[in-house]
Structure formats: structure tokens, C-alpha cells
Design a protein around this motif. Structure first.
Motif, PDB file in Angstrom:
ATOM      1  N   LEU A 159       7.531  -2.300   7.679  1.00 29.06           N
ATOM      2  CA  LEU A 159       6.937  -3.380   6.894  1.00 29.06           C
ATOM      3  C   LEU A 159       7.502  -4.737   7.311  1.00 29.06           C
ATOM      4  O   LEU A 159       8.705  -4.868   7.538  1.00 29.06           O
ATOM      5  N   PRO A 160       6.653  -5.770   7.367  1.00 24.93           N
ATOM      6  CA  PRO A 160       7.083  -7.084   7.837  1.00 24.93           C
ATOM      7  C   PRO A 160       7.588  -8.006   6.734  1.00 24.93           C
ATOM      8  O   PRO A 160       7.551  -9.228   6.876  1.00 24.93           O
ATOM      9  N   THR A 175      -9.488  -7.406   0.060  1.00 15.87           N
ATOM     10  CA  THR A 175      -8.711  -6.511   0.919  1.00 15.87           C
ATOM     11  C   THR A 175      -8.354  -5.235   0.171  1.00 15.87           C
ATOM     12  O   THR A 175      -8.356  -4.139   0.756  1.00 15.87           O
ATOM     13  N   LEU A 176      -8.046  -5.341  -1.115  1.00 15.50           N
ATOM     14  CA  LEU A 176      -7.815  -4.147  -1.930  1.00 15.50           C
ATOM     15  C   LEU A 176      -9.002  -3.199  -1.848  1.00 15.50           C
ATOM     16  O   LEU A 176      -8.839  -1.975  -1.792  1.00 15.50           O
ATOM     17  N   PHE A 191       5.304   3.587  -5.417  1.00 18.41           N
ATOM     18  CA  PHE A 191       3.963   3.036  -5.179  1.00 18.41           C
ATOM     19  C   PHE A 191       4.036   1.665  -4.535  1.00 18.41           C
ATOM     20  O   PHE A 191       3.218   1.320  -3.674  1.00 18.41           O
ATOM     21  N   PHE A 192       5.010   0.849  -4.944  1.00 16.23           N
ATOM     22  CA  PHE A 192       5.049  -0.530  -4.466  1.00 16.23           C
ATOM     23  C   PHE A 192       5.407  -0.612  -2.989  1.00 16.23           C
ATOM     24  O   PHE A 192       4.977  -1.531  -2.293  1.00 16.23           O
ATOM     25  N   GLU A 193       6.179   0.341  -2.490  1.00 14.59           N
ATOM     26  CA  GLU A 193       6.410   0.429  -1.055  1.00 14.59           C
ATOM     27  C   GLU A 193       5.180   0.988  -0.344  1.00 14.59           C
ATOM     28  O   GLU A 193       4.743   0.473   0.686  1.00 14.59           O
ATOM     29  N   PHE A 199      -1.547  -1.430   3.123  1.00 14.20           N
ATOM     30  CA  PHE A 199      -2.061  -2.733   3.561  1.00 14.20           C
ATOM     31  C   PHE A 199      -1.760  -2.950   5.044  1.00 14.20           C
ATOM     32  O   PHE A 199      -2.628  -3.407   5.797  1.00 14.20           O
ATOM     33  N   ARG A 200      -0.536  -2.648   5.457  1.00 17.09           N
ATOM     34  CA  ARG A 200      -0.179  -2.849   6.865  1.00 17.09           C
ATOM     35  C   ARG A 200      -1.050  -2.004   7.772  1.00 17.09           C
ATOM     36  O   ARG A 200      -1.522  -2.465   8.817  1.00 17.09           O
ATOM     37  N   MET A 201      -1.281  -0.762   7.390  1.00 10.58           N
ATOM     38  CA  MET A 201      -2.118   0.133   8.186  1.00 10.58           C
ATOM     39  C   MET A 201      -3.559  -0.366   8.258  1.00 10.58           C
ATOM     40  O   MET A 201      -4.291  -0.051   9.204  1.00 10.58           O
ATOM     41  N   ALA A 202      -3.962  -1.148   7.262  1.00  9.35           N
ATOM     42  CA  ALA A 202      -5.314  -1.711   7.242  1.00  9.35           C
ATOM     43  C   ALA A 202      -5.393  -3.059   7.960  1.00  9.35           C
ATOM     44  O   ALA A 202      -6.447  -3.693   7.973  1.00  9.35           O
TER      45      ALA A 202
END
Length: 251
Positions: A159-160, A175-176, A191-193, A199-202
Motif C-alpha cells: 500500500l502507498p 470508484t467504490l 476491513f480498513f486495510e 482500491f490499489r488493485m483497482a
């Protein structure tokens, strides 16, 4: 659920609750004052202390507040997913998530929204671990544990962002809508991680905005060591699973 209507505004503030009657009335008042053009959704998991009942009664005369009542024990992650689906179904532009215990100051919502409204960033993360951010009221061992979990998460999930475990965030709803919620495995705090990883994978973009986390003054924390161990396991499962999947595809 009350006030089931198309949104009059572009921002939804989501708060998941369980036994937060000491905090929720004050929190709702401060949110309405800080962001008067936003709507609020409270997702309550059948709080025995009357949190959901208060919300329902207050919403009857406050059109900006809606309540979603769920069965007890469904999990924090599923509560946030329910709020995300609510935002998608009603065509909100942005959704802000924050805790009900004042660990996330309502006035800081404005800072997250300012970035989201003036950029194309998909996720604005309220961050304890960038310049200007921090923590108040935590003992040394909890600070160490939080830093360790965030390092562990960044390492395994790539994660960035520096603050992967906090829940104070602003999401772009368009985006969601591209995410597969059925694929999410985390029901609790991990869940928050996981949602950041999804999102990153998307191909989503991220930005961190500093804020100072303040330990709750009223009520009690719902996290425990079992939940923390479960979170570590699920993060490892996601990270190692994606590594093995990418290796098999390249083989």
C-alpha cells in the motif's frame, strides 16, 4: 431506515455504531455544524444502550440524518460496506467514514473534503503517520503496536500510504462502485486495510491528510487481542495470496 430519499447533497458522512449513546448525539451535532451541506448515515448494530433508538427519533425531525438498523454482531467491516452501498445506490459523490467516539474530530472532515473536491484522488486518508499527524492518549505499547501493524500491512499489501489501519477516510463513490464487495473477506477491523488493497488493485489513487487521533473519553473500545490476531492473519492471507497468484500467472 428513516429518510430513504435521493440525496440533496453530494457528500455522505457514515458512522458505524454499537453502544455509543454517550457520544452520538454530540457527534451528530458537531458534524452538522462542521459540514452543514452533508448528509449523515448512522449504521447501528442493534445497540442495547439506545443508540439506534435515539438516532431514529432525532432523524424524524432532521432530514440530513438517516439511520440503518442491523442485527447485532454483524461486524464493523460489513457496517462500512453497507454504508458504501447506500452511498452508491443514492448517487453521492463522496463518502466520509469516521468513528463514533470522537477519535476523529468532525472539524477535520473539512480537510479531507477539500482535497477530494479539488483533485481526482480516489481515497483521501486521514493519516496519523505523516507530518502534522499524531496520536494523543495512547500508552507506548499501543503506539508501538499500531506502527508495527502499519509497517506489516504496507509490506504485505504494497500500500502507498503510511496509515493503513485508520478508518477516517474520504472515498470517491464512483470508484467504490467499481469494487467487488462480495470478494471482501474481512468482517472486522482488518476491513480498513483490505479496502485500501482492493482500491490499489483497482488502480485507485491515494492522498494522505494529517490529523491527530484522540483516544476516546466516553464509552469503551470494541477492539480486542482476538480481533488484532485475526486482522494480522487476514492481511497475510491477502498479501501472500496475491503474490502466489501473480507468480502462477507469470509461470
Amino acid at each position: 431506515m428513516s429518510n430513504d430519499r435521493p440525496p440533496s447533497h453530494t457528500v455522505l458522512i457514515a458512522v458505524a455504531t454499537f453502544n455509543e449513546i454517550d457520544n452520538l448525539p454530540l457527534l451528530v451535532a458537531e458534524i452538522l455544524d462542521a459540514v452543514p451541506d452533508a448528509d449523515i448515515l448512522v449504521v447501528d448494530d442493534d445497540s442495547p444502550d439506545g443508540t439506534g433508538k435515539w438516532c431514529q427519533e432525532f432523524a424524524a425531525n432532521e432530514p440530513r440524518l438517516s439511520c440503518m438498523h442491523r442485527a447485532r454482531g454483524a461486524g464493523l467491516g460489513t457496517a462500512v460496506i453497507a454504508a458504501m452501498k447506500y452511498a452508491i445506490d443514492r448517487d453521492y459523490d463522496l463518502m466520509v467514514n469516521l468513528d463514533a467516539d470522537f477519535s476523529h474530530t468532525p472539524q477535520k472532515i473539512v480537510d479531507l473534503l477539500a482535497v477530494a473536491k479539488t483533485s481526482d484522488v480516489d481515497v483521501v486518508v486521514g493519516s496519523r503517520y505523516v507530518a502534522g499527524g499524531g496520536v494523543q492518549g495512547w500508552p507506548l505499547h499501543r503506539r508501538f503496536m499500531s506502527r508495527g501493524i502499519n509497517f506489516y500491512t504496507r509490506l504485505l499489501l504494497g500500500l502507498p500510504v503510511r496509515d493503513c489501519s485508520g478508518s477516517f477516510r474520504c472515498y470517491r463513490v464512483a470508484t467504490l462502485a467499481r469494487l467487488d464487495f462480495d470478494a471482501i473477506v474481512s468482517k472486522g477491523y482488518s476491513f480498513f486495510e483490505e479496502i485500501l488493497w482492493r482500491f490499489r488493485m483497482a488502480g485507485a489513487t491515494f492522498c494522505e491528510v494529517p490529523y491527530v487521533f484522540v483516544e476516546r473519553e466516553r464509552g469503551y473500545s470494541k477492539i480486542n487481542w482476538r480481533e488484532a490476531v485475526r486482522a494480522l492473519y487476514l492481511i497475510a492471507r491477502l498479501g501472500l495470496g496475491s503474490i502466489f497468484t501473480s507468480q502462477s500467472k507469470s509461470a
